[in-house]
Design a protein around this motif. Structure first.
Motif, PDB file in Angstrom:
ATOM      1  N   VAL A 239       1.086  -1.236   0.144  1.00  0.00           N
ATOM      2  CA  VAL A 239       0.121   0.078   0.175  1.00  0.00           C
ATOM      3  C   VAL A 239       1.046   1.143   0.154  1.00  0.00           C
ATOM      4  O   VAL A 239       1.818   1.145   0.731  1.00  0.00           O
ATOM      5  N   LEU A 240       0.571   2.281  -0.962  1.00  0.00           N
ATOM      6  CA  LEU A 240       1.387   3.414  -0.891  1.00  0.00           C
ATOM      7  C   LEU A 240       0.495   4.576  -0.347  1.00  0.00           C
ATOM      8  O   LEU A 240      -0.543   5.309  -0.942  1.00  0.00           O
ATOM      9  N   MET A 241       0.510   4.797   0.987  1.00  0.00           N
ATOM     10  CA  MET A 241      -0.142   5.961   1.437  1.00  0.00           C
ATOM     11  C   MET A 241       0.606   7.444   1.042  1.00  0.00           C
ATOM     12  O   MET A 241       1.510   7.482   0.351  1.00  0.00           O
ATOM     13  N   THR A 242       0.255   8.440   1.747  1.00  0.00           N
ATOM     14  CA  THR A 242       0.895   9.692   1.372  1.00  0.00           C
ATOM     15  C   THR A 242       2.066   9.887   1.985  1.00  0.00           C
ATOM     16  O   THR A 242       3.160  10.271   1.275  1.00  0.00           O
ATOM     17  N   ASN A 243       2.505   9.675   3.289  1.00  0.00           N
ATOM     18  CA  ASN A 243       3.715   9.736   3.892  1.00  0.00           C
ATOM     19  C   ASN A 243       4.393   8.335   4.136  1.00  0.00           C
ATOM     20  O   ASN A 243       5.394   8.602   5.116  1.00  0.00           O
TER      21      ASN A 243
END
Length: 224
Positions: free
Chosen positions: A40-44
């Motif tokens: 998963v690629l979150m914002t931070n």
């Protein structure tokens, strides 16, 4: 595995950033013989769940990514310096029974962060491949996932059913503690066996080596 931005600052600024990151992740994983089961690629920050054929495989993938992606971000956004908060944090997991729980933990991140109502609404994770059957060149299904059913449709349906129940607070905390502390996620015997292999304690508690074990008896997974 978890890798965060410095001071929890953003590491992805645009959808193009995420596309490039996933493209480079797939290439680096193939080069280093590493299978990516979940992400998963979150914002931070980002999470990855991987299996490596050799001990240094995962670290090599992250080195490739760190160099290429940080150079890209600095060039694109006219910035300098580091992007990520030190080295990635990781935990070894026992595939059965913990692999699918780790995948769910990773793919539910956007829901827990109130970014989306359901995991399928978030484009930048492995859920759409593992649960909906969308093609994703990054994802390699793990044998534990394949064992959910004998057909693709049955496997996808079985995986979606896992999301009907919530992960327990205790399991969520254990996954976080083990990842941040570099501990093992597994049953006590598996923890002791891995401790002997690496020569250190692999669970939270008082220091000290466990009794020697000789047969690991389960595949070792790397959860990041």
């Amino acid at each position: 595995m978890i890798l965060r931005g410095i001071d929890r600052a953003a590491v992805f600024f645009d959808d193009a950033d995420r596309r490039y990151f996933l493209e480079w992740l797939a290439a680096a994983a193939a080069q280093e013989s590493v299978a990516v089961h979940g992400y998963v690629l979150m914002t931070n920050h980002l999470h990855l769940l991987m299996t490596a054929e050799r001990d240094a495989g995962v670290a090599a993938v992250m080195k490739h990514l760190g160099q290429r992606y940080v150079q890209y971000v600095n060039r694109t956004y006219r910035r300098t310096g580091g992007l990520f908060e030190g080295r990635f944090r990781s935990a070894v997991i026992e595939a059965d029974p913990y692999l699918l729980a780790c995948q769910r933990y990773i793919e539910l991140n956007p829901v827990r962060a109130a970014m989306v109502a359901a995991p399928g609404d978030f484009f930048w994770s492995s859920y759409r491949a593992n649960a909906l059957g969308e093609r994703d060149p990054v994802v390699t299904p793990h044998p534990v996932y394949r064992d959910l059913a004998s057909s693709d449709d049955g496997r996808l349906a079985g995986y979606r059913r896992l999301f009907a129940g919530e992960l327990s607070i205790e399991l969520l905390q254990r996954l976080r503690d083990c990842t941040n502390g570099g501990f093992v996620v597994g049953r006590p015997q598996f923890e002791r066996q891995i401790a002997v292999m690496v020569g250190r304690r692999t669970w939270k508690g008082s220091p000290g080596r466990p009794p020697k074990e000789t047969d690991v008896g389960a595949q070792t997974e790397l959860a990041f």
